[in-house]
Design a protein around this motif. Sequence first.
Motif, PDB file in Angstrom:
ATOM      1  N   GLY A   6       0.743  -1.206  -0.209  1.00 38.34           N
ATOM      2  CA  GLY A   6       0.055   0.276   0.787  1.00 38.34           C
ATOM      3  C   GLY A   6       0.577   1.153  -0.461  1.00 38.34           C
ATOM      4  O   GLY A   6       0.845   2.643  -0.545  1.00 38.34           O
ATOM      5  N   ARG A   7       2.241   0.916   0.835  1.00 36.54           N
ATOM      6  CA  ARG A   7       2.663   2.384   0.719  1.00 36.54           C
ATOM      7  C   ARG A   7       3.571   2.745  -0.357  1.00 36.54           C
ATOM      8  O   ARG A   7       3.302   3.929  -0.848  1.00 36.54           O
ATOM      9  N   ARG A   8       4.462   1.969  -1.570  1.00 36.23           N
ATOM     10  CA  ARG A   8       4.939   2.269  -2.705  1.00 36.23           C
ATOM     11  C   ARG A   8       3.448   2.106  -3.702  1.00 36.23           C
ATOM     12  O   ARG A   8       3.721   3.271  -4.158  1.00 36.23           O
ATOM     13  N   GLY A   9       2.288   1.848  -3.550  1.00 33.07           N
ATOM     14  CA  GLY A   9       1.236   2.304  -4.046  1.00 33.07           C
ATOM     15  C   GLY A   9       0.604   3.554  -3.877  1.00 33.07           C
ATOM     16  O   GLY A   9       0.358   4.351  -4.772  1.00 33.07           O
TER      17      GLY A   9
ATOM     18  N   LEU B 206      -6.337   5.111 -14.061  1.00 32.89           N
ATOM     19  CA  LEU B 206      -6.869   4.952 -13.421  1.00 32.89           C
ATOM     20  C   LEU B 206      -5.853   3.883 -12.109  1.00 32.89           C
ATOM     21  O   LEU B 206      -5.305   3.392 -12.588  1.00 32.89           O
ATOM     22  N   VAL B 207      -6.535   3.392 -11.514  1.00 32.19           N
ATOM     23  CA  VAL B 207      -5.409   2.431 -10.235  1.00 32.19           C
ATOM     24  C   VAL B 207      -6.639   1.645 -10.100  1.00 32.19           C
ATOM     25  O   VAL B 207      -8.153   1.511  -9.647  1.00 32.19           O
ATOM     26  N   VAL B 208      -6.328   0.334  -9.334  1.00 33.59           N
ATOM     27  CA  VAL B 208      -6.655  -0.552  -9.117  1.00 33.59           C
ATOM     28  C   VAL B 208      -6.320  -0.973  -8.135  1.00 33.59           C
ATOM     29  O   VAL B 208      -5.173  -1.189  -8.122  1.00 33.59           O
ATOM     30  N   LEU B 209      -6.789  -0.655  -6.544  1.00 30.52           N
ATOM     31  CA  LEU B 209      -6.305  -1.315  -6.042  1.00 30.52           C
ATOM     32  C   LEU B 209      -7.019  -2.129  -4.855  1.00 30.52           C
ATOM     33  O   LEU B 209      -8.167  -2.356  -4.292  1.00 30.52           O
ATOM     34  N   ASP B 210      -6.686  -2.979  -4.115  1.00 31.18           N
ATOM     35  CA  ASP B 210      -6.862  -3.851  -3.363  1.00 31.18           C
ATOM     36  C   ASP B 210      -6.873  -3.941  -2.027  1.00 31.18           C
ATOM     37  O   ASP B 210      -6.652  -2.405  -1.853  1.00 31.18           O
ATOM     38  N   LEU B 211      -7.762  -4.154  -0.721  1.00 32.50           N
ATOM     39  CA  LEU B 211      -7.850  -3.407   0.307  1.00 32.50           C
ATOM     40  C   LEU B 211      -6.586  -3.850   1.504  1.00 32.50           C
ATOM     41  O   LEU B 211      -6.635  -3.541   2.484  1.00 32.50           O
ATOM     42  N   MET B 212      -6.749  -5.448   1.462  1.00 33.26           N
ATOM     43  CA  MET B 212      -5.789  -6.035   1.915  1.00 33.26           C
ATOM     44  C   MET B 212      -4.646  -5.888   1.945  1.00 33.26           C
ATOM     45  O   MET B 212      -3.627  -6.812   1.168  1.00 33.26           O
ATOM     46  N   LEU B 213      -2.892  -5.000   2.832  1.00 30.02           N
ATOM     47  CA  LEU B 213      -2.784  -5.202   2.303  1.00 30.02           C
ATOM     48  C   LEU B 213      -1.097  -4.592   2.748  1.00 30.02           C
ATOM     49  O   LEU B 213      -1.944  -4.391   3.787  1.00 30.02           O
ATOM     50  N   PRO B 214      -0.122  -4.777   2.498  1.00 26.68           N
ATOM     51  CA  PRO B 214       0.246  -5.025   3.582  1.00 26.68           C
ATOM     52  C   PRO B 214       1.581  -3.707   3.405  1.00 26.68           C
ATOM     53  O   PRO B 214       1.426  -2.560   2.599  1.00 26.68           O
TER      54      PRO B 214
ATOM     55  N   PHE C 251      -7.652   1.290   3.110  1.00 27.78           N
ATOM     56  CA  PHE C 251      -9.374   1.959   3.464  1.00 27.78           C
ATOM     57  C   PHE C 251      -7.810   3.579   3.668  1.00 27.78           C
ATOM     58  O   PHE C 251      -7.752   4.531   3.114  1.00 27.78           O
ATOM     59  N   GLU C 252      -6.179   2.546   4.125  1.00 23.32           N
ATOM     60  CA  GLU C 252      -5.566   3.983   4.269  1.00 23.32           C
ATOM     61  C   GLU C 252      -5.024   4.625   3.581  1.00 23.32           C
ATOM     62  O   GLU C 252      -4.543   5.585   3.710  1.00 23.32           O
ATOM     63  N   VAL C 253      -4.659   3.844   2.354  1.00 19.35           N
ATOM     64  CA  VAL C 253      -4.041   4.786   1.159  1.00 19.35           C
ATOM     65  C   VAL C 253      -5.368   5.474   0.681  1.00 19.35           C
ATOM     66  O   VAL C 253      -5.466   6.849  -0.069  1.00 19.35           O
ATOM     67  N   LEU C 254      -6.297   4.667   0.535  1.00 23.62           N
ATOM     68  CA  LEU C 254      -7.593   6.071  -0.218  1.00 23.62           C
ATOM     69  C   LEU C 254      -8.252   7.312   0.800  1.00 23.62           C
ATOM     70  O   LEU C 254      -7.771   8.707   0.377  1.00 23.62           O
TER      71      LEU C 254
END
Length: 220
Positions: A29-32, A43-51, A56-59
């Motif tokens: 998530g941090r790198r993304g 556009l971004v495709v984003l998973d939720l359960m990330l290291p 949600f924190e990324v959003l």
Amino acid sequence: MVEDDPAIAAGIVRGLKGAGFDVELAHDGRRGAELALARPFDLVVLDLMLPELGGFEVLELWRGRLSTPVIVLSARTELDARLQAFAGGAVDYLPKPFWIEELLARVRARLRLPDAAAPTRTFGWDGALLDLDARTVTLAGEPLGLTAHEFNVLLYLVERPARAITRRQLAEAALPAGGDRSERTVDSHVARIRRKLGPAGARIATVWGIGYRFDAPEPA
């Protein structure tokens, strides 16, 4: 694309690149989050359960700072997760497991791109014909009338010839989350598929102690 599962990420990247998109992949998530803020993306495709940093924190980090549309792709299917993702700024939400074709259709819709013309994709063996686009299976030209779950199970096997597929893999990939995904249910679906296919069903071999394997005919 922000996805930490290597197999899922590889499949999505392959599908997107095959459809003509350029893809940048981040495995946490941090790198993304940093990539999306540092460079302009369509556009971004984003998973939720990330290291490192959850989806949600990324959003939350992107809120007010990123105008790029975000499609959430997640194994979390509960309503609260969907609502939280939309409240965080996501424009779409696709639960796993999913069809890559559906993801591509959603990406094109968000980018306002026309659907790409694609050849009809079919698998044929021993008089049976599986049409992926029409989601039909015929035997000697006659429709078999597979249920949606039976079709999904058969397709998953046919797309992975000569590979032993566990019952768990079949259940998670072909049966809906929240439904009955027991081994007995998978066995029941396979038994009905074999019965409907008749002799062509013999290609679905039982791998004792593991699951099933589709033995595709040798190329002519």
